[in-house]
Design an enzyme around this catalytic site. Structure first.
Site, short mmCIF file in Angstrom:
data_model
loop_
_atom_site.label_atom_id
_atom_site.label_comp_id
_atom_site.label_asym_id
_atom_site.label_seq_id
_atom_site.Cartn_x
_atom_site.Cartn_y
_atom_site.Cartn_z
N HIS A 181 0.85 -1.19 0.00
CA HIS A 181 0.00 0.00 0.00
C HIS A 181 0.89 1.24 0.00
O HIS A 181 1.75 1.39 0.86
CB HIS A 181 -0.92 0.01 1.22
CG HIS A 181 -2.05 -0.97 1.09
ND1 HIS A 181 -1.92 -2.18 0.46
CD2 HIS A 181 -3.34 -0.92 1.51
CE1 HIS A 181 -3.07 -2.83 0.50
NE2 HIS A 181 -3.95 -2.09 1.13
N ARG A 183 -5.31 -11.19 -3.85
CA ARG A 183 -6.53 -10.40 -3.62
C ARG A 183 -7.08 -9.93 -4.96
O ARG A 183 -6.34 -9.44 -5.81
CB ARG A 183 -6.27 -9.20 -2.71
CG ARG A 183 -7.58 -8.43 -2.44
CD ARG A 183 -7.43 -7.39 -1.35
NE ARG A 183 -6.77 -6.18 -1.77
CZ ARG A 183 -7.14 -4.94 -1.42
NH1 ARG A 183 -8.17 -4.78 -0.61
NH2 ARG A 183 -6.47 -3.91 -1.83
N GLU A 190 -15.77 -4.50 3.77
CA GLU A 190 -15.12 -3.19 3.83
C GLU A 190 -16.08 -2.04 4.14
O GLU A 190 -15.81 -1.26 5.04
CB GLU A 190 -14.39 -2.92 2.51
CG GLU A 190 -13.32 -3.97 2.21
CD GLU A 190 -12.67 -3.76 0.86
OE1 GLU A 190 -11.76 -2.92 0.77
OE2 GLU A 190 -13.09 -4.43 -0.10
N ASP A 202 -11.44 1.39 4.07
CA ASP A 202 -12.62 1.74 3.29
C ASP A 202 -13.84 1.95 4.16
O ASP A 202 -14.71 2.76 3.83
CB ASP A 202 -12.87 0.65 2.24
CG ASP A 202 -11.92 0.76 1.06
OD1 ASP A 202 -12.08 1.68 0.26
OD2 ASP A 202 -11.00 -0.07 0.96
N ARG A 209 -5.55 -3.29 8.65
CA ARG A 209 -5.31 -1.97 9.25
C ARG A 209 -4.31 -1.20 8.41
O ARG A 209 -3.32 -1.74 7.93
CB ARG A 209 -4.75 -2.12 10.66
CG ARG A 209 -5.59 -2.99 11.59
CD ARG A 209 -4.99 -3.04 12.96
NE ARG A 209 -5.22 -1.80 13.69
CZ ARG A 209 -6.24 -1.60 14.53
NH1 ARG A 209 -7.10 -2.56 14.73
NH2 ARG A 209 -6.38 -0.46 15.13
N ARG A 216 -9.49 5.62 -3.56
CA ARG A 216 -8.99 4.72 -2.53
C ARG A 216 -8.86 5.48 -1.21
O ARG A 216 -8.71 6.69 -1.16
CB ARG A 216 -7.63 4.15 -2.94
CG ARG A 216 -7.71 3.14 -4.08
CD ARG A 216 -6.38 2.45 -4.28
NE ARG A 216 -6.40 1.53 -5.38
CZ ARG A 216 -6.81 0.27 -5.32
NH1 ARG A 216 -7.24 -0.21 -4.17
NH2 ARG A 216 -6.78 -0.50 -6.38
#
Length: 959
Positions: free
Chosen positions: A144, A435, A545, A586, A624, A756
Site C-alpha cells: 500500500h 486479492r 469493507e 474503506d 489496518r 482509494r
C-alpha cells in the site's frame, strides 16, 4: 517520557540539525542562511501562535525564487526526517533502560506480561506456557503506497540512526567519537546529494524486493533473538523453552498478489514474486548452513545421526569424489569442497544440505528466467527442496544428537537459531495472499453460464447463484468448455488461477475477495480454483469493507457455514478454519472513524459467534492501515481494545506502507515490534477486557448513527464538498509521487466513492486537518452530552478499552492538526464562494476538540501523560512543528503557482523563467518526464513532491 529522555531527544535533534546545517553551508551558503532565518521564524510562530508571526513566515517564503524553493523545501524535509531518527533512538534508549531496570515502563513486553499475569492476575505459569504455545501472530506486508521515501534515502537514514544509537550506547575515546560524528556527517551529506524524488513508478516486483530487504536487514536475525528472550523469560518462571515445532510468528505478503484495481499485477507478476521470496529464503539458509559447517566439527553423535551421515557419505563416494570436488569448486563454496569423511557426521549432513540448497537456488533462477516452467514441477524434477520438513528434520536430528551427547550449549547456539528460522519462515519466507475484487470472478462465471446457454449468472438472484454454485461444487463435470471466449480481464483471472496451480503450495496463504457482499462471492472463487487445476485449494477469505458490507457480514458467514458442502470443504482442506478479513480503511472512508470502529467491533463479535454455532474456528484478518484514519495506531492499544474472545491466540494483521519501516527498519525496533505483538495477544487471551455493558452498547449505537449521518452529510451529500476537497488539498497531485504501483482509484471516477482510502486520508493529512478521523464525532458526543450522558461517556472512557482507545487516537490526531495552517490552504487555493464550507468544518473541529477534552477531563490535548498513544507525544509534536510549518507554506505557494501556470499555459507570467543556479538545472535535468515541460513547471513539480514527502514525515504516527 523521563526528563533525561526528553533532554536526549532535544540534544539529538540539535546535534543532527547542526550536522545538516554544516553540510548545507558547505554546498549552498546563501541558502543555508535563509534556511536559518526561516527556521527561526517558524519557531517563533510555533511558540506564539500569533497571526503576525505566521504572516512574517509566509512573506519570507513567498519572496524565494523557484530554485530556492526546491532547496529550502528539501532542507526542511531532510531535517524533519533526521529529527524522526532522534525519536526512534530515544524510543530505543528508553526501551533498553526499561529492560535493564532503570525505568518503569508500561506492561508492553512479554516478560512484563508474564510477571503481571502471574503476580497480579494469579494465572498459573503452566497456563501461560500452554497459551503461548498455541498462539501465532501473522504479519502480512502490503505494498500500500504510503511510504513516500526512496529506499536509497531510507538506507542512509538507517545508518545515521544506528550511529546515533551507538553514540549513546557505547563508551568511546575522543577519537572514536570524532570518527562516529564524521560517519554521521558522511551519511547526511550523501542523503542531501541524493535525488529524493522517485522519478518513476515502482513495479510490483520492485515493491517485493523492497519488502524482502527488511528480512535481510533485521527480521531474519531478530526472530531467533526474540525467541531466545522469550525462552529466558519462561525459564525465569520455571518453564521450559518453546517447542521447536511452534512458531510465534508467521509472515505474509500482498506484494505482487494484490491485484484489486491494480492492472500492473498480473499472473506473471505473482509467479515472479513467489520465486523471489523463495530465492531469498534459500540464500539465507545457504549462508546459515555454511556457518554451521565451520562450527559443528564434532565427531560424537547419536546413532541416528551417525547412520544418516554414513548413508550420505557412501552416496558421495559412489558419485565419484573427484567429480564432486570439482563441481563444488566451480560453485565457489567457502570451504569443504571434497566429500567429507563419515567421522565428521554433522559436516557430512550439512554438506549434503548445502548441495541441495545450491541446486534449489539454481532451479529457482531458471524459473525466474523461463516463465514457461512450472515452478512446483521444476523443483520436483530435481534434487531441490520443496517441502520444508526435508530441511527441518536433519537440523532437528543434529540438535537432538547434541543434546543426547551432553553438548547442550553447542545445540542451543547457532543451530537453534537456524531451526527457529526454518520453522518460522519455511521455504517461502513469507506466504503470498492473492486479492481480487468480487465482480471480477462473477464476470468469469457469467461468461461460462452464457456460453453454456444457462443464462446470465450476473442477472440471477443471490439464492439462485448460491444454489447453482453448490450444485457444481458437489458434482464432478468439467465446467470450462472448449472454445469459450473471454475478455482480457476475464482471461487474466483464469490465467492467475492456473498459475497458482503451478506454484509451490507453501508459498501461498489465502485468496482474499475484496468487496465481498454475498456467499456466492466466496463459492465462486472455490469453484474457479478447482476448475483451473488447483489440487490444493487455498483458504478463501471474504473481505468486508463498507459499512453495509460489515452489517451484512454475519448473514454471509451464516449462509456459507450453513451449507453442508462448504463446511465439509473447510473441514477437509483447512482443518475446520474459516478466515475472514475486515477492512478498516474503506469502512472509515465510507462512514467516518467512529461509525466504522463500532461496526468493526460488532461485526467481529457477530461473525465469531456465527462460526461458534457451526463448530467452525474463525480467524479474523485485520486490514489496518498505518494512519489513524485507516485504522492505525499503537499496536498494544489496538490489540487490547478488540472485542473479548475474538482473537483467541490467532491474530492476522496487515503491515502497510511506511509502517513497515517504522516497525522493522532497525534491529531494536524490530525486536520491540515482536515483543509488543506477543505480549498483547497473550494478554488478550489470559486477561481479556470485560464485556461492554448494555448501556455502553446502547450509547455507542447512538454515537455511531449520529456520527455517520453527519459525516456522510458532508462527504457524500454536500454538492460543493467534492470541489472543495479537490481545491483545498493536493489530492489531484498525489499521483505524481510515484510511491506505489497501483492507481489512486479502483475505477475511473471523479467522485470520492471510487477514490482509494489512502489518497483520501493522505490528502487531508497534508493540510494538517485530518478530517476523516474526527468528522461527525463531535456532533455525536455533543448530542449525548446534551442528553445528560457526560458521566456515562466518562465512565466508558475510564473502563472500556475500546472507547478509550478510540478517543485517545482522535485526541492524538487532533493534537497534530493545525486549523491555522488549514485556513491558509483555503485562503490561497479555494474559490471564495467555497471558503464558507472550510470555516464551517473548522468550527466543527473546534467543537469536537472541546467535547473530547470534556470526556477525557483535560484542559489541553495530550495533557494526560497516561494517554494511550504515547506519553511523550506532545514533546515530539513540539519539536517537529518548526520543520513542518515551512513545508506547508511552501506547498500552498507551489500549488498556487502550478495551478495558475496550468490555467495560463505557456503565455502565463512565468513563461520567461529560467533557473539561475547550475545545481538546480542539473537537478531538473534528472526528471525523465522533463521533455516538453516548462522549467518553471518542472521546478514547481519537484518542490511540491518534496513538500508532500516532508509533511507526510511530520505527520507520521509515533505511538
Amino acid at each position: 517520557m523521563p526528563t533525561s529522555a526528553k533532554q536526549l531527544l532535544r540534544d539529538d535533534d540539535s546535534l543532527l540539525r547542526q550536522v545538516f546545517f554544516n553540510v548545507l553551508r558547505h554546498h549552498h551558503p546563501n541558502t543555508a542562511n535563509k534556511v536559518d532565518v526561516i527556521y527561526a521564524l517558524s519557531q517563533a510562530w510555533c511558540k506564539s501562535k500569533d497571526d503576525g508571526d505566521f504572516e512574517l513566515l509566509e512573506k519570507y517564503l513567498g519572496n524565494l525564487k523557484p530554485e530556492e524553493c526546491i532547496l529550502v523545501a528539501s532542507s526542511f524535509s531532510h531535517m524533519l526526517n533526521l529529527h524522526n531518527l532522534t525519536e526512534e533512538v530515544a524510543n530505543t534508549q528508553t526501551e533498553r533502560a526499561g529492560r535493564m531496570g532503570e525505568l518503569t515502563l508500561p506492561t508492553r513486553s512479554t516478560n512484563m506480561s508474564f510477571i503481571k499475569l502471574t503476580n497480579q492476575n494469579g494465572v498459573p505459569a503452566q497456563k501461560i506456557y500452554e497459551t503461548l504455545c498455541s498462539q501465532t501472530v501473522e504479519l502480512v506486508f502490503t505494498a500500500h503506497p504510503t511510504q513516500a521515501f526512496r529506499q536509497s534515502l531510507l538506507k542512509k537514514y538507517a545508518r545515521v540512526r544506528g550511529y546515533l544509537d551507538e553514540l549513546h550506547n557505547k563508551r568511546m575515546s575522543p577519537y572514536e567519537k570524532i570518527e562516529l560524528l564524521e560517519a554521521i556527517r558522511a551519511q547526511v551529506q550523501a542523503a542531501w546529494r541524493t535525488d529524493e524524488i522517485r522519478r518513476q513508478k515502482p513495479t510490483p516486483q520492485d515493491e517485493m524486493r523492497h519488502g524482502l530487504s527488511y528480512f535481510q536487514q533485521t527480521i531474519m536475525d531478530m526472530v531467533p533473538t526474540f525467541y531466545r528472550r522469550v525462552d529466558t523469560a519462561l525459564a525465569n518462571i520455571g518453564l521450559p523453552r518453546l517447542p521447536l515445532n511452534h512458531r510465534l510468528f508467521e509472515f505474509g505478503s500482498w506484494m505482487g498478489g494484490d491485484r484489486d484495481g491494480n492492472p500492473n499485477v498480473t499472473a506473471g507478476t505473482t509467479r515472479d514474486v513467489v520465486v523471489l521470496a523463495r530465492l531469498e529464503a534459500v540464500n539465507a539458509y545457504f549462508q546459515a548452513v555454511e556457518t554451521l559447517m565451520f562450527d559443528l566439527s564434532i565427531w560424537r553423535c547419536s546413532p541416528e545421526l551417525k547412520a544418516l551421515a554414513r548413508r550420505l557419505a557412501a552416496r558421495a563416494v559412489a558419485a565419484d569424489p573427484g567429480r564432486v570436488a570439482e563441481e563444488r569448486k566451480k560453485r565457489n563454496y567457502a570451504d569443504f569442497w571434497t566429500p567429507i569423511a563419515a567421522n565428521e557426521p554433522f559436516r557430512v549432513v550439512l554438506s549434503h544440505m548445502r548441495d541441495r540448497l545450491w541446486q534449489t537456488r539454481e532451479v529457482l533462477h531458471q524459473c525466474l528466467i523461463n516463465p514457461q516452467l512450472s515452478v512446483r514441477q521444476a523443483l520436483l524434477d530435481t534434487d531441490s527442496y520443496l517441502d520444508v520438513q526435508e530441511l527441518f528434520e536433519p537440523l532437528h536430528l543434529m540438535y537432538t544428537s547434541l543434546l543426547s551427547t551432553g553438548d547442550e550449549s553447542t545445540a542451543n547456539h547457532k543451530l537453534l537459531d537456524t531451526l527457529r528460522q526454518v520453522q518460522t519462515f519455511g521455504l517461502s519466507l513469507m506466504k503470498l495472499d492473492i486479492r481480487q475484487e468480487s465482480t471480477r470472478h462473477a464476470e468469469v462465471i457469467d461468461a461460462i453460464t452464457r456460453h453454456l446457454e444457462l443464462g446470465s449468472f450476473l442477472a440471477w438472484p443471490e439464492e439462485q447463484r448460491t444454489s447453482w454454485l453448490l450444485g457444481e461444487l458437489a458434482g464432478r463435470r468439467p465446467l470450462f468448455p472448449p472454445g469459450i471466449e473471454l475478455s482480457p480481464d476475464e482471461a487474466e483471472v483464469v490465467t492467475t488461477f492456473r498459475t497458482l496451480a503451478e506454484l509451490p503450495t507453501d508459498s501461498l496463504h489465502s485468496y482474499i475477495i475484496s468487496m465481498t457482499r454475498t456467499a456466492s462471492d466466496v463459492l465462486g472463487v472455490v469453484l474457479l480454483m478447482r476448475e483451473c487445476g488447483m489440487t490444493e485449494l487455498l483458504k478463501v477469505a471474504p473481505l468486508f469493507e463498507t459499512l453495509d458490507d460489515l452489517h451484512n457480514a454475519p448473514g454471509t458467514i451464516q449462509t456459507l457455514l450453513g451449507s453442508e458442502w462448504y463446511k465439509g470443504h473447510i473441514s477437509e482442506h483447512h482443518d475446520g478454519v474459516q478466515e475472514c478479513m475486515i477492512g478498516y480503511s474503506d469502512s472509515g472512508k465510507d462512514a467516518g472513524r467512529m461509525a466504522a470502529a463500532w461496526a468493526l467491533f460488532e461485526t467481529q463479535e457477530r461473525i465469531v459467534a456465527v462460526a461458534e454455532q457451526h463448530g467452525v474456528r474463525l480467524i479474523l484478518f485485520h486490514g489496518r492501515g498505518g494512519s489513524v484514519g485507516r485504522g492505525g495506531g499503537p499496536t498494544h492499544m489496538a490489540i487490547r481494545s478488540q472485542p473479548p474472545a475474538t482473537i483467541k491466540g490467532k491474530l492476522r494483521v496487515t503491515i502497510q506502507g511506511e509502517t513497515i519501516e517504522q516497525q522493522f527498519g532497525e534491529r531494536e525496533v524490530c525486536f520491540r515490534t515482536l515483543d509488543l505483538y506477543t505480549s498483547a495477544v497473550l494478554e488478550a487471551c489470559l486477561d481479556p477486557p470485560s464485556a461492554a455493558l448494555p448501556e455502553w452498547r446502547e450509547l455507542m449505537n447512538q454515537l455511531s448513527e449520529t456520527s455517520c449521518k453527519v459525516y456522510r452529510s458532508y462527504v457524500f451529500q454536500r454538492p460543493e464538498f467534492l470541489e472543495y476537497f479537490n481545491l483545498a488539498t493536493p489530492v489531484g497531485e498525489l499521483g505524481r509521487l510515484n510511491i506505489g504501483s497501483r492507481p489512486a482509484s479502483r475505477k475511473q471516477t471523479s467522485g470520492i466513492e471510487g477514490l482509494r482510502a489512502i489518497p483520501w486520508v493522505f490528502a487531508w493529512t497534508q493540510t494538517r486537518f485530518h478530517l476523516p478521523v474526527w468528522l461527525g464525532i463531535g456532533d455525536a458526543l455533543a448530542e449525548a452530552v446534551e442528553q445528560g450522558k457526560l458521566p456515562l461517556l466518562q465512565a466508558m472512557y475510564d473502563e472500556w478499552p475500546f472507547f478509550r482507545g478510540l478517543l485517545d487516537l482522535v485526541e492524538m490526531v487532533m493534537a497534530k492538526a493545525d486549523p491555522k495552517v488549514t485556513s491558509m490552504y483555503d485562503a490561497k487555493l479555494v474559490r471564495p464562494e467555497l471558503q464558507a464550507l472550510g470555516d464551517e468544518l473548522r468550527a466543527k473541529f473546534g467543537a469536537t476538540k472541546a467535547q473530547v477534552l470534556a470526556i477525557v477531563r483535560q484542559d489541553e490535548l495530550l495533557e494526560d501523560p497516561s494517554n494511550g498513544a504515547s506519553p511523550e507525544l506532545d514533546e515530539k509534536i513540539r519539536l517537529r512543528a518548526p520543520y513542518v510549518a515551512p513545508l506547508n507554506v511552501l506547498q500552498v505557494q507551489t500549488l498556487c503557482n502550478l495551478r495558475e501556470f496550468d490555467a495560463a499555459g505557456s503565455s502565463g507570467p512565468r513563461a520567461g523563467y529560467q533557473p539561475s543556479e547550475a545545481e538546480i538545472i542539473e537537478l531538473l535535468s534528472r526528471d525523465p518526464h522533463r521533455d516538453g515541460k516548462h522549467p518553471f513547471q518542472a521546478a514547481m513539480d519537484d518542490c511540491l513532491m518534496i513538500t508532500i514527502k516532508g509533511v507526510a514525515a511530520g505527520m507520521q504516527n509515533t505511538g
